[in-house]
Design an enzyme around this catalytic site. Structure first.
Site, PDB file in Angstrom:
ATOM      1  N   PHE A   1       0.886  -1.135  -0.027  1.00  0.00           N
ATOM      2  CA  PHE A   1      -0.186   0.025  -0.104  1.00  0.00           C
ATOM      3  C   PHE A   1       0.878   1.176  -0.029  1.00  0.00           C
ATOM      4  O   PHE A   1       0.442   2.306  -0.346  1.00  0.00           O
ATOM      5  CB  PHE A   1      -0.926   0.025   1.288  1.00  0.00           C
ATOM      6  N   LYS A   2       2.005   1.102   0.526  1.00  0.00           N
ATOM      7  CA  LYS A   2       3.028   2.401   0.959  1.00  0.00           C
ATOM      8  C   LYS A   2       3.419   3.182  -0.267  1.00  0.00           C
ATOM      9  O   LYS A   2       3.435   2.638  -1.362  1.00  0.00           O
ATOM     10  CB  LYS A   2       3.975   1.845   1.652  1.00  0.00           C
ATOM     11  N   ASN A   3       3.766   4.469  -0.370  1.00  0.00           N
ATOM     12  CA  ASN A   3       4.312   5.426  -1.296  1.00  0.00           C
ATOM     13  C   ASN A   3       5.268   4.515  -2.041  1.00  0.00           C
ATOM     14  O   ASN A   3       5.340   4.858  -3.316  1.00  0.00           O
ATOM     15  CB  ASN A   3       4.472   6.570  -0.888  1.00  0.00           C
TER      16      ASN A   3
END
Ligand SMILES: *Cc1c(COP(=O)(O)O)cnc(C)c1O
Length: 443
Positions: free
Chosen positions: A197-199
Site C-alpha cells: 500500500f505504501k508510497n
C-alpha cells in the site's frame, strides 16, 4: 432540484473500474525484477539488490546508512533493540497511528505510552509529549501519519532536553519533507515500510536509516540473529553475541523497491496534485474539512483524510452518525471511501486488557509490580477519538489516477452534500464502507 442518490436507488457517479491500480508497474519494475531472476541470486544479507537499495535509499533520504528489513514493523523493533530499549523502559508514541508504532515496544519488553494528537495535522502533540515523559522514557516514536511529517522541531527539542532517543515512524511518508529535509533523516533512527500500500512499494519489506555507525552495526547484528561476522572473511561465525531476530529482506522485493524508487518523486507529485485539487474542491463544500499541511512541511498523501462537521453542513446530527451516513452514501456513489483506524490505538483490546506474552500481564507487570500503573483510558485522547468519529479516507489519489477521477469524486461529494437528508435517511443501511483494504474489488 433533488437528485436521487445511489443509496436511494439512483445511478452511481463512479464505477470501481474508474480507479487505477496501486502500485503502478512499468518497464523499470520488469527490468530490475528480471535482473534478479537472471542473476540466480534471490537472497542474502549482502546480495546485490539489497545492497544497492540500501545505498540508494540512504542517498535519497539524506542519511549516512540504511539497512533493509522484512517489514516496517521489523525496522521499528530493530531500532528499539539497537538503542538498547529493555524491560521496564517506556516508549512514547502517538495515539493515532498503526499498532506497530506501539507493539514494537512490547516486543522489546518495554511499555508503550500514548500521546494525543494535534487537531489540525493529526500528528503527535508536543505539549502532550512533554507531559508524558518520565525517568523511564527511553524513546519517542513520532509518526509521520498519512504522509504528513510530525512537528519534529518541537519533538526533537524536547527529546534532546530530556535525553531521550527519537525513532521516526516514517512508514507512511516516503519522500515527505520537514523544513526542507526528508523524514527518516531527522531522528536517531528512521523506519519505513515497503508494503504494497505504501508510497514506496517492494511487495513487503522495510528500511532502517541512521547517521550513527553504532546503531548501524547493532541493527545489522540484530537483523541476523545477533550472529557475529568475521571481520576479515565477512563470514558469519555462528556465535550470537546478543539477542537478535531474523529480519533480512530478499532480492525480489529489493529490486521492485529500487524500480519504484526511480519513480517515487514523480508518483508523490501526482498524489500531491490530486490531493490539492480535491482540497480546493472539497474545501468549498460546507461541512467538509480537508487535510491541513503547515507551510514548513511537504505532505505526500499516503492517505487523503477528510473530516465532516454536520453543524457546518447545516444539519443537526451526531458527528459520528453523520460521518457514517455520508460515508455510506459516497460509497454507494462508487467513491472508495472508508476508515483506516477506527479507534485510537490505546483503545484496542490489547491495551485495555494489558495481556501480553502468553496471555500474561507482561511486559506491563515489570513496572506494575513496582507500583507504576499504566492507564489507557480513551478519555485521555479526546482529539484522536474526535478524529476517529469524524474522518474518512478518500482513496485513489495515487498514480495513475488524475484530475479526471478527482472530478468524478468531487461530483459525487457535491451530489451527496446536496442531498444530505436522503443520505441521513439511510444512515442505518447495512453498507459497511472501508474498515480496511478489503473494500478494494468488493462488489
Ligand atoms: C505500515 C505501517 C507500519 C508497518 O509496516 P509493515 O511493513 O506493514 O510492517 C508501521 N507503522 C505505520 C504508521 C504504518 O503505516
Amino acid at each position: 432540484m433533488a437528485e436521487r442518490l445511489a443509496i436511494d436507488g439512483g445511478t452511481p457517479v463512479l464505477q470501481r473500474s474508474d480507479y487505477g491500480n496501486w502500485p503502478v508497474i512499468g518497464p523499470d519494475d520488469r527490468r530490475l525484477v528480471n535482473e534478479v531472476l537472471d542473476s540466480g541470486i534471490v537472497a542474502g544479507g549482502t546480495a546485490p539488490q539489497v545492497t544497492a537499495l540500501e545505498r540508494e535509499w540512504a542517498a535519497y533520504v539524506g542519511s549516512q546508512y540504511c539497512l533493509t528489513t522484512t517489514s516496517g514493523t521489523a525496522a521499528l523493533h530493530m531500532a528499539l533493540a539497537a538503542l538498547g530499549v529493555g524491560p521496564g523502559d517506556e516508549v512514547i508514541t502517538s495515539a493515532f497511528t498503526f499498532l506497530a508504532s506501539a507493539s514494537c515496544a512490547l516486543h522489546q519488553n518495554a511499555i508503550p505510552v500514548f500521546v494525543d494528537i494535534d487537531p489540525r495535522t493529526y500528528t503527535m502533540d508536543p505539549a502532550g509529549l512533554e507531559a508524558a515523559i518520565t525517568e523511564r522514557t527511553k524513546v519517542i516514536i513520532p509518526v509521520h501519519i498519512q504522509g504528513i511529517p510530525a512537528d519534529m522541531e518541537a519533538i526533537l527539542a524536547i527529546a534532546r532536553r530530556r535525553g531521550v532517543f527519537v525513532v521516526e515512524d516514517a512508514c507512511q511518508a516516503h519522500g515527505a519533507l520537514y523544513q526542507g529535509r526528508k523524514v527518516g533523516s531527522l531522528g536517531d533512527i528512521g523506519t519505513f515500510s515497503l508494503n504494497n500500500f505504501k508510497n514506496l512499494c517492494g511487495g513487503e519489506g522495510g528500511l532502517f536509516t541512521t547517521d550513527n555507525e553504532d546503531y548501524l552495526n547493532k541493527g545489522a547484528l540484530i537483523r541476523c540473529f545477533g550472529d557475529e561476522v568475521d571481520e576479515v572473511s565477512r563470514r558469519r561465525v555462528y556465535n550470537a553475541s546478543i539477542l537478535g531476530y531474523m529480519y533480512r529482506n530478499q532480492e525480489l522485493p529489493a529490486a521492485l523497491a529500487r524500480a519504484q524508487l526511480l519513480h517515487l518523486d514523480e508518483h508523490n507529485a501526482v498524489r500531491i496534485a490530486n490531493a490539492e485539487y480535491l482540497s480546493r474542491g472539497l474545501g468549498a463544500i460546507p461541512g467538509i474539512i480537508p487535510p491541513h499541511c503547515p507551510a514548513d512541511r511537504r505532505h505526500v498523501y499516503f492517505m487523503y483524510n477528510v473530516r465532516f462537521d454536520p453543524a457546518a453542513a447545516g444539519v443537526e446530527a451526531e458527528p459520528r452518525l453523520f460521518r457514517i451516513a455520508v460515508e455510506k452514501a459516497l460509497y454507494r456513489e462508487g467513491v472508495l471511501v472508508g476508515q483506516w483506524q477506527t479507534m485510537p490505538v490505546p483503545a484496542q483490546d490489547l491495551f485495555q486488557s494489558k495481556l501480553g506474552y502468553g496471555g500474561s500481564s507482561y511486559p506491563w507487570r515489570v513496572n506494575e509490580a513496582r507500583g507504576i500503573h499504566y492507564d489507557y483510558r480513551v478519555e485521555q485522547f479526546p482529539v484522536a477519538q474526535m478524529l476517529c468519529d469524524t474522518y474518512t479516507i478518500v482513496h485513489g489519489v495515487h498514480a495513475p489516477n488524475g484530475v479526471a477521477l478527482m472530478d468524478r469524486i468531487l461530483a459525487a461529494f457535491h451530489k451527496v452534500f446536496g442531498n444530505l437528508g436522503q443520505a441521513l435517511a439511510h444512515a442505518d443501511d447495512a453498507v459497511y464502507p472501508g474498515a480496511d483494504g478489503k473494500l478494494y474489488g468488493a462488489a
